[in-house]
Design a protein around this motif. Sequence first.
Motif, short mmCIF file in Angstrom:
data_model
loop_
_atom_site.label_atom_id
_atom_site.label_comp_id
_atom_site.label_asym_id
_atom_site.label_seq_id
_atom_site.Cartn_x
_atom_site.Cartn_y
_atom_site.Cartn_z
N TYR A 16 10.42 -28.85 2.11
CA TYR A 16 10.42 -30.31 2.03
C TYR A 16 10.25 -30.76 0.58
CZ TYR A 16 8.69 -35.08 2.31
OH TYR A 16 8.50 -36.42 2.10
N TYR A 17 9.27 -30.16 -0.11
CA TYR A 17 9.01 -30.53 -1.50
C TYR A 17 10.13 -30.07 -2.42
CZ TYR A 17 4.45 -31.57 0.39
OH TYR A 17 3.43 -32.09 1.13
N ALA A 18 10.70 -28.92 -2.14
CA ALA A 18 11.83 -28.43 -2.93
C ALA A 18 13.04 -29.34 -2.75
CB ALA A 18 12.17 -26.99 -2.55
N LYS A 19 13.25 -29.84 -1.53
CA LYS A 19 14.36 -30.78 -1.27
C LYS A 19 14.18 -32.05 -2.08
CE LYS A 19 15.90 -29.61 3.36
NZ LYS A 19 16.02 -30.06 4.75
N SER A 53 17.94 -8.74 -8.10
CA SER A 53 18.27 -10.14 -8.37
C SER A 53 18.14 -10.99 -7.12
CB SER A 53 19.69 -10.26 -8.93
OG SER A 53 19.82 -9.60 -10.14
N ASN A 54 18.60 -10.47 -5.99
CA ASN A 54 18.49 -11.21 -4.73
C ASN A 54 17.04 -11.46 -4.36
OD1 ASN A 54 21.24 -11.43 -4.36
ND2 ASN A 54 21.39 -9.57 -3.13
N LYS A 55 16.17 -10.49 -4.61
CA LYS A 55 14.75 -10.69 -4.33
C LYS A 55 14.16 -11.74 -5.26
CE LYS A 55 13.93 -6.24 -2.21
NZ LYS A 55 13.15 -5.01 -2.22
N ALA A 56 14.60 -11.78 -6.51
CA ALA A 56 14.13 -12.80 -7.44
C ALA A 56 14.62 -14.18 -7.03
CB ALA A 56 14.59 -12.46 -8.86
N VAL A 57 15.86 -14.27 -6.61
CA VAL A 57 16.44 -15.57 -6.21
C VAL A 57 15.71 -16.12 -4.98
CG1 VAL A 57 18.52 -16.62 -5.22
CG2 VAL A 57 18.68 -15.21 -7.27
N ASP A 58 15.27 -15.25 -4.08
CA ASP A 58 14.53 -15.70 -2.90
C ASP A 58 13.23 -16.42 -3.30
OD1 ASP A 58 16.43 -14.68 -1.21
OD2 ASP A 58 15.35 -12.82 -0.80
N GLU A 59 12.72 -16.10 -4.45
CA GLU A 59 11.46 -16.69 -4.92
C GLU A 59 11.67 -18.07 -5.56
OE1 GLU A 59 8.15 -15.22 -8.05
OE2 GLU A 59 9.23 -13.63 -7.01
N ILE A 60 12.90 -18.39 -5.91
CA ILE A 60 13.18 -19.65 -6.61
C ILE A 60 12.79 -20.87 -5.77
CG2 ILE A 60 15.07 -21.12 -7.45
CD1 ILE A 60 16.33 -18.64 -8.65
N LEU A 61 13.07 -20.83 -4.48
CA LEU A 61 12.76 -21.96 -3.60
C LEU A 61 11.28 -22.32 -3.64
CD1 LEU A 61 13.96 -23.88 -1.44
CD2 LEU A 61 13.27 -22.19 0.24
N LYS A 79 19.69 -24.28 2.13
CA LYS A 79 18.28 -24.54 2.45
C LYS A 79 17.80 -25.90 1.97
CE LYS A 79 17.05 -19.77 2.86
NZ LYS A 79 16.15 -18.68 2.54
N LEU A 80 18.42 -26.44 0.91
CA LEU A 80 17.94 -27.71 0.36
C LEU A 80 18.92 -28.86 0.55
CD1 LEU A 80 16.33 -26.46 -2.96
CD2 LEU A 80 15.28 -26.74 -0.72
N LYS A 110 24.10 -16.71 -9.95
CA LYS A 110 24.50 -18.12 -9.82
C LYS A 110 24.99 -18.41 -8.41
CE LYS A 110 27.40 -21.80 -11.48
NZ LYS A 110 28.51 -22.22 -12.30
N ASP A 111 25.80 -17.52 -7.86
CA ASP A 111 26.30 -17.71 -6.50
C ASP A 111 25.16 -17.74 -5.48
OD1 ASP A 111 28.88 -17.82 -7.43
OD2 ASP A 111 29.36 -15.75 -6.90
N ALA A 112 24.18 -16.86 -5.66
CA ALA A 112 23.04 -16.83 -4.75
C ALA A 112 22.21 -18.10 -4.85
CB ALA A 112 22.18 -15.60 -5.02
N VAL A 113 22.02 -18.63 -6.06
CA VAL A 113 21.26 -19.87 -6.24
C VAL A 113 22.04 -21.04 -5.64
CG1 VAL A 113 20.40 -21.52 -7.96
CG2 VAL A 113 19.95 -19.08 -8.24
N ASN A 114 23.34 -21.09 -5.86
CA ASN A 114 24.16 -22.14 -5.24
C ASN A 114 24.03 -22.10 -3.72
OD1 ASN A 114 25.09 -23.15 -7.65
ND2 ASN A 114 27.06 -22.10 -7.56
N LYS A 115 24.04 -20.90 -3.16
CA LYS A 115 23.93 -20.74 -1.70
C LYS A 115 22.59 -21.28 -1.20
CE LYS A 115 24.22 -17.10 1.78
NZ LYS A 115 24.39 -15.67 1.99
N ILE A 116 21.51 -20.98 -1.90
CA ILE A 116 20.19 -21.48 -1.50
C ILE A 116 20.14 -23.01 -1.61
CG2 ILE A 116 17.79 -21.64 -2.30
CD1 ILE A 116 17.77 -18.68 -2.66
N LEU A 117 20.66 -23.54 -2.71
CA LEU A 117 20.64 -24.99 -2.90
C LEU A 117 21.41 -25.71 -1.80
CD1 LEU A 117 21.14 -25.23 -6.76
CD2 LEU A 117 19.05 -25.74 -5.49
N ILE A 118 22.54 -25.14 -1.41
CA ILE A 118 23.37 -25.79 -0.39
C ILE A 118 22.78 -25.59 1.01
CG2 ILE A 118 25.62 -25.70 0.76
CD1 ILE A 118 26.81 -25.02 -2.03
#
Length: 174
Positions: free
Chosen positions: A30-33, A157-165, A68-69, A58-66
Amino acid sequence: MYIYKNLPFLVFTFIFAFLFSACGYKPSSYYAKQEMQGNVFVKLQVSLEDPKNSVLVKDAVNKILIQKLDSRIVNDINNADVIMNLAISSVSITALQYDKEGYNQLYKAVVVISVNYFRKDNGIKKSFTVDGEYDFSIGGETVITETQRFNAITNASNKAVDEILSKIAVSSFK
């Protein structure tokens, strides 16, 4: 007498009302959104050491942004409400275990990703780093192949990207 008869119902109603109205819990997404609300432009600083992995990040971050957020990714920086910069800060592969002959058999890949973003509406810049680790074995080989290295860095990298949210959610309170 009437109160004793309806006491279980009154207690259940009170507990039910208390549980669902008193709790102010909101998930971190909710706060990340709220933090990534609007149009988002993701800018990537390509690593000269690992250009393929940079694009995967970058692709993994785009996927999370789209997914999950519910952010809208834009290709023009002028149309963005949020500008996010990504870069792979460091990549390291270290030996963890040796066999009887002294050859390395188990390795750990560590990837550190630098993230900073800027919201145009409030003018505040925020930055943080995330890291991911991945342990892998090279089997009977004596040298890490390029494919094994690429796969290890991709998994780290995928494990690091999971932490970005969660880091975005935490940074929303600063």
